[in-house]
Every structure is written in C-alpha cells, then in structure tokens.
Design a protein around this motif. Structure first.
Motif, mmCIF file in Angstrom:
data_model
loop_
_atom_site.group_PDB
_atom_site.id
_atom_site.type_symbol
_atom_site.label_atom_id
_atom_site.label_comp_id
_atom_site.label_asym_id
_atom_site.label_seq_id
_atom_site.Cartn_x
_atom_site.Cartn_y
_atom_site.Cartn_z
ATOM 1 N N ILE A 8 9.994 -8.002 -2.975
ATOM 2 C CA ILE A 8 11.400 -7.320 -3.109
ATOM 3 C C ILE A 8 12.476 -8.334 -2.582
ATOM 4 O O ILE A 8 13.524 -8.204 -3.236
ATOM 5 C CB ILE A 8 11.038 -6.332 -1.804
ATOM 6 C CG1 ILE A 8 10.244 -5.224 -2.296
ATOM 7 C CG2 ILE A 8 12.342 -5.730 -1.325
ATOM 8 C CD1 ILE A 8 10.112 -4.030 -1.119
ATOM 9 N N GLU A 9 12.107 -9.151 -1.761
ATOM 10 C CA GLU A 9 13.034 -10.183 -1.295
ATOM 11 C C GLU A 9 13.292 -10.977 -2.665
ATOM 12 O O GLU A 9 14.471 -11.307 -2.805
ATOM 13 C CB GLU A 9 12.512 -11.210 -0.346
ATOM 14 C CG GLU A 9 12.543 -10.400 1.066
ATOM 15 C CD GLU A 9 12.459 -11.390 2.254
ATOM 16 O OE1 GLU A 9 12.299 -12.524 1.987
ATOM 17 O OE2 GLU A 9 12.482 -10.936 3.410
ATOM 18 N N GLU A 10 12.407 -11.421 -3.528
ATOM 19 C CA GLU A 10 12.385 -12.384 -4.543
ATOM 20 C C GLU A 10 13.427 -11.539 -5.527
ATOM 21 O O GLU A 10 14.159 -12.128 -6.330
ATOM 22 C CB GLU A 10 11.208 -12.553 -5.157
ATOM 23 C CG GLU A 10 11.481 -13.557 -6.250
ATOM 24 C CD GLU A 10 10.086 -13.792 -6.691
ATOM 25 O OE1 GLU A 10 10.016 -14.672 -8.045
ATOM 26 O OE2 GLU A 10 8.964 -13.588 -6.090
ATOM 27 N N TYR B 286 4.678 -0.204 4.210
ATOM 28 C CA TYR B 286 5.374 -1.301 3.708
ATOM 29 C C TYR B 286 4.355 -1.856 2.495
ATOM 30 O O TYR B 286 4.979 -2.435 1.457
ATOM 31 C CB TYR B 286 5.194 -2.449 4.691
ATOM 32 C CG TYR B 286 6.184 -2.569 5.896
ATOM 33 C CD1 TYR B 286 7.505 -1.761 5.767
ATOM 34 C CD2 TYR B 286 5.922 -3.078 6.951
ATOM 35 C CE1 TYR B 286 8.296 -1.754 6.884
ATOM 36 C CE2 TYR B 286 6.949 -3.065 8.220
ATOM 37 C CZ TYR B 286 7.934 -2.313 8.079
ATOM 38 O OH TYR B 286 8.716 -1.864 9.063
ATOM 39 N N ALA B 287 3.293 -1.670 2.363
ATOM 40 C CA ALA B 287 2.299 -2.136 1.417
ATOM 41 C C ALA B 287 2.373 -1.231 0.347
ATOM 42 O O ALA B 287 2.379 -1.613 -0.875
ATOM 43 C CB ALA B 287 0.685 -2.237 1.945
ATOM 44 N N ARG B 288 2.167 0.176 0.334
ATOM 45 C CA ARG B 288 2.300 1.206 -0.814
ATOM 46 C C ARG B 288 1.137 0.814 -1.686
ATOM 47 O O ARG B 288 1.171 0.632 -2.922
ATOM 48 C CB ARG B 288 3.736 1.148 -1.417
ATOM 49 C CG ARG B 288 4.764 1.944 -0.422
ATOM 50 C CD ARG B 288 5.809 2.316 -1.413
ATOM 51 N NE ARG B 288 5.845 3.232 -2.190
ATOM 52 C CZ ARG B 288 6.842 3.886 -3.089
ATOM 53 N NH1 ARG B 288 7.923 3.385 -2.866
ATOM 54 N NH2 ARG B 288 6.485 4.659 -3.768
ATOM 55 N N SER B 289 0.052 0.512 -1.159
ATOM 56 C CA SER B 289 -1.195 0.045 -1.851
ATOM 57 C C SER B 289 -1.871 1.320 -2.498
ATOM 58 O O SER B 289 -1.907 2.491 -1.768
ATOM 59 C CB SER B 289 -1.934 -0.729 -1.179
ATOM 60 O OG SER B 289 -3.384 -0.950 -1.827
ATOM 61 N N ASP B 290 -2.455 1.163 -3.686
ATOM 62 C CA ASP B 290 -3.383 2.326 -4.269
ATOM 63 C C ASP B 290 -4.423 2.664 -3.254
ATOM 64 O O ASP B 290 -5.239 3.488 -3.319
ATOM 65 C CB ASP B 290 -3.822 2.056 -5.627
ATOM 66 C CG ASP B 290 -2.507 1.509 -6.495
ATOM 67 O OD1 ASP B 290 -1.655 2.433 -6.291
ATOM 68 O OD2 ASP B 290 -2.681 1.114 -7.616
ATOM 69 N N GLN B 291 -4.949 1.661 -2.647
ATOM 70 C CA GLN B 291 -6.218 1.738 -1.798
ATOM 71 C C GLN B 291 -6.050 2.705 -0.290
ATOM 72 O O GLN B 291 -6.874 3.320 0.091
ATOM 73 C CB GLN B 291 -6.763 0.317 -1.388
ATOM 74 C CG GLN B 291 -6.926 -0.587 -2.395
ATOM 75 C CD GLN B 291 -7.366 -1.863 -2.005
ATOM 76 O OE1 GLN B 291 -7.324 -2.187 -0.733
ATOM 77 N NE2 GLN B 291 -8.015 -2.811 -2.625
ATOM 78 N N LEU C 45 -4.650 -4.949 4.366
ATOM 79 C CA LEU C 45 -3.292 -4.047 4.395
ATOM 80 C C LEU C 45 -2.263 -5.168 4.607
ATOM 81 O O LEU C 45 -1.136 -4.987 3.847
ATOM 82 C CB LEU C 45 -3.280 -3.203 5.307
ATOM 83 C CG LEU C 45 -2.184 -2.287 5.595
ATOM 84 C CD1 LEU C 45 -1.965 -1.293 4.553
ATOM 85 C CD2 LEU C 45 -2.442 -1.215 6.903
ATOM 86 N N ARG C 46 -2.387 -5.843 5.532
ATOM 87 C CA ARG C 46 -1.214 -7.024 5.890
ATOM 88 C C ARG C 46 -1.192 -7.745 4.676
ATOM 89 O O ARG C 46 0.340 -8.335 4.391
ATOM 90 C CB ARG C 46 -1.703 -7.802 7.145
ATOM 91 C CG ARG C 46 -0.721 -8.812 7.653
ATOM 92 C CD ARG C 46 -1.172 -9.593 8.735
ATOM 93 N NE ARG C 46 -0.174 -10.500 9.477
ATOM 94 C CZ ARG C 46 -0.160 -11.840 9.049
ATOM 95 N NH1 ARG C 46 -0.934 -12.297 8.072
ATOM 96 N NH2 ARG C 46 0.788 -12.750 9.640
ATOM 97 N N ALA C 47 -1.886 -8.544 3.767
ATOM 98 C CA ALA C 47 -1.699 -9.230 2.763
ATOM 99 C C ALA C 47 -1.102 -8.519 1.542
ATOM 100 O O ALA C 47 -0.053 -8.932 1.215
ATOM 101 C CB ALA C 47 -3.143 -9.929 2.303
ATOM 102 N N ALA C 48 -1.457 -7.314 1.431
ATOM 103 C CA ALA C 48 -0.588 -6.296 0.453
ATOM 104 C C ALA C 48 0.729 -6.072 0.711
ATOM 105 O O ALA C 48 1.690 -6.004 0.093
ATOM 106 C CB ALA C 48 -1.258 -5.039 0.499
ATOM 107 N N GLY C 49 0.921 -5.717 1.951
ATOM 108 C CA GLY C 49 2.314 -5.660 2.599
ATOM 109 C C GLY C 49 3.102 -6.919 2.554
ATOM 110 O O GLY C 49 4.462 -6.851 2.121
ATOM 111 N N GLN C 50 2.732 -8.109 3.099
ATOM 112 C CA GLN C 50 3.176 -9.056 2.900
ATOM 113 C C GLN C 50 3.710 -9.517 1.365
ATOM 114 O O GLN C 50 4.806 -10.047 0.931
ATOM 115 C CB GLN C 50 2.507 -10.248 3.306
ATOM 116 C CG GLN C 50 2.568 -10.587 5.006
ATOM 117 C CD GLN C 50 1.757 -11.530 5.399
ATOM 118 O OE1 GLN C 50 1.186 -12.121 4.759
ATOM 119 N NE2 GLN C 50 2.086 -11.766 6.899
ATOM 120 N N ARG C 51 2.738 -9.352 0.258
ATOM 121 C CA ARG C 51 3.283 -9.524 -1.190
ATOM 122 C C ARG C 51 4.088 -8.596 -1.475
ATOM 123 O O ARG C 51 5.024 -8.863 -2.395
ATOM 124 C CB ARG C 51 1.431 -9.531 -1.711
ATOM 125 C CG ARG C 51 1.742 -9.795 -3.161
ATOM 126 C CD ARG C 51 0.509 -9.850 -3.876
ATOM 127 N NE ARG C 51 -0.242 -8.630 -3.822
ATOM 128 C CZ ARG C 51 -1.433 -8.455 -2.862
ATOM 129 N NH1 ARG C 51 -2.061 -9.603 -2.107
ATOM 130 N NH2 ARG C 51 -1.898 -7.326 -2.610
#
Length: 301
Positions: A148-150, A82-87, A137-143
């Motif tokens: 995407i929704e916006e 969900y997050a697909r973060s660089d970290q 991770l949770r904050a990155a995924g929610q952001r």
C-alpha cells in the motif's frame, strides 16, 4: 370409414412425432434472458464436508480465544483486518488454525518427548506450533501494508492528473480504481462503496485510515481532510501529498539503512574476523610445514 380413421390417426401420429422432435431439438432456456441463462448454467459448487481437523479447530478455537483474553482478540482482529489474507477471513478462522496447529505440533511434541526423552525440545515444538499463526499473520500484514505504501505515490499522481482533466474527486477516484490493482485499489474501492451508500467523505476516509497500518496512508488522509476543511485546490493538495509521501518513504529508507550498518558491522566482527584469523593461522602452519610428530609423538608432550 376405417380407412379414414386410419388416415386421421396416422396424421395425428405424424403431428405428435413432429412436435416431439421439435421440442427435443429446441433450447429449453431460449425464452430466458442472457443473464438468467448464465445464472442457470453456472456450475454449482458442491459443499465440501469439513474434515475432522477442521471441526477440531472450530471447536477448540473459541476456547483458546477466551483463554487469551479480550485484548489479544482485539489485537488479532486488527491484524486480520490489516492482512486481509485468504487464510484468515476473521479472528475466528485465526484461532481455529491456531487450534489445529496446536494439535499437530502437540502430537509431534509428545512423540519427541516420549521417544527422544527430550522434554525441552518437545516444549519448544509446542510453543512454535502455538505462535506460528501469529508469525504468518504478522508477515502477511506487513507485506500488504508495504504494498500500500509503495503504490500510494503513483496512485496520487494519476488521481491528481485525472482530477485536473475535469472530473470530480469521486469520479476520478472511481476511474483510477478501475485501472489499478493490488491492496491499495481494494481499500480505495471499499472507501468508494461506503461513500456510495451514504457515508460522508470524512467518515469513509477515516475508516480507510483505521483499516491500514501505513504511515503514508495516515498522512494522505490527514492532509486530504485538512485540504477539504481549508478549501485548498484539490489538484495541488494531491500533488503535495504525493511529494510528502515520497519524502517520508525516502526518510524511512535512510533510517532503515542507518539501522542496518551496525548489524553488518556486528556480523563482520563476530563471523568474518574470527574466520579470517583461523584461515591465516591454518595457512601459516601449512606453509611452515610444521612437524606435528615432533610435538605429539613419543618424545613430545
């Protein structure tokens, strides 16, 4: 004869000198194509040596993963998707970071426990260090899911206009992706790549729904598949889906506002009302010029 030999030798030396000078000034990559030249001239990234802390995380990460259980590993894998973060490239990187932070915060907890003799604070520091990657991770995924929704309603509007101009759905999707940036464009591009390698539209968009934690995206994929099964016009379906997504966002915003009202009331009740009372009492004492010596002096209590 000697003069002739010297002349021939001098001529050969001149030819060799001229040939060498020409080769020196020539471009050694001139016979290659532009793509090959760019590939050769591209800077080579030096392989960075992993630090001791990174090696420690890679060593202890699998042990932490096994200790937490398979269900937790699957949960983290989905959150990473969900997050697909660089970290966090995958769940292994997440558990490696958890191990590194556990070491850092664990050393801090030992220092606090031994120096300040406060074992409760030490325990809290260790717990914070262990679960801090989960919060990140949770904050990155929610952001990312919020982005995407916006962007989905506007994306669907442009897609419907492009389809109505005469392009096929696949061509229109490719054209809109080229002019769009952000997480939504990345997910759509992944879906298009899956369709290019032979995945059916149903399977590709079903995988898109699985890669996101967005209710708007789930509604879009469901409505799109239903429209395809029923044979509805694609442009009208996209416009209807965009309208439904906007209505869903508005309804969600109203729900968030309704939940925020009790929180604001509780803050006002617990903080502002006592503070106002204290301010009023202090003002009354100051205005009345109350003699505290009379109360607390030698003749008082």
């Amino acid at each position: 004869m000697v003069a002739l030999s010297a002349g021939i030798a001098a001529a050969l030396l001149f030819v060799v000198f001229f040939r060498g000078y020409t080769q020196l000034r020539a471009d050694p990559l001139g016979h290659l194509s532009e793509a090959d030249r760019d590939l050769i001239k591209a800077p080579v990234k030096k392989r960075q040596r992993a630090s001791l802390l990174t090696k420690f995380g890679q060593w202890l990460g699998p042990s932490i993963s096994g200790l937490m259980g398979r269900s937790y590993y699957d949960f983290i894998s989905r959150r990473v998707m969900y997050a697909r973060s660089d970290q966090f490239a995958d769940a292994s990187d997440f558990f490696a970071m958890k191990a590194r932070l556990l070491l850092i915060f664990g050393v801090g907890a030992l220092a606090v426990g031994s120096i300040a003799d406060n074992y409760l604070a030490a325990f809290l520091i260790a717990v914070i260090g262990f679960f801090l990657p989960d919060l990140v991770l949770r904050a990155a995924g929610q952001r990312r899911q919020a982005m995407i929704e916006e962007g989905l309603p506007d994306f669907l509007d442009v897609l419907s206009v492009t389809v109505s101009a005469g392009l096929s759905f696949r061509g229109a999707l490719d054209r809109v992706i080229e002019r769009t940036e952000g997480p939504l464009a990345e997910e759509m591009e992944t879906t298009l790549q899956q369709m290019d390698v032979g995945t059916s539209r149903y399977d590709a968009f079903h995988a898109l729904k699985e890669r996101t934690d967005s209710q708007a995206m789930e509604a879009f994929v469901t409505s799109l598949m239903q429209a395809e099964d029923l044979g509805s016009p694609l442009v009208e379906s996209l416009e209807q889906i965009s309208t439904d997504v906007r209505q869903s966002r508005a309804q969600k915003a109203r729900q968030v506002a309704a939940k925020a009202s009790p929180k604001i009331a509780s803050v006002v009740t617990l903080i502002m009302v006592p503070g106002t009372l204290v301010l009023m009492l202090a003002s009354m004492f100051l205005v009345a010029d109350f003699d505290f010596d009379l109360l607390f002096g030698d003749g008082g209590f």
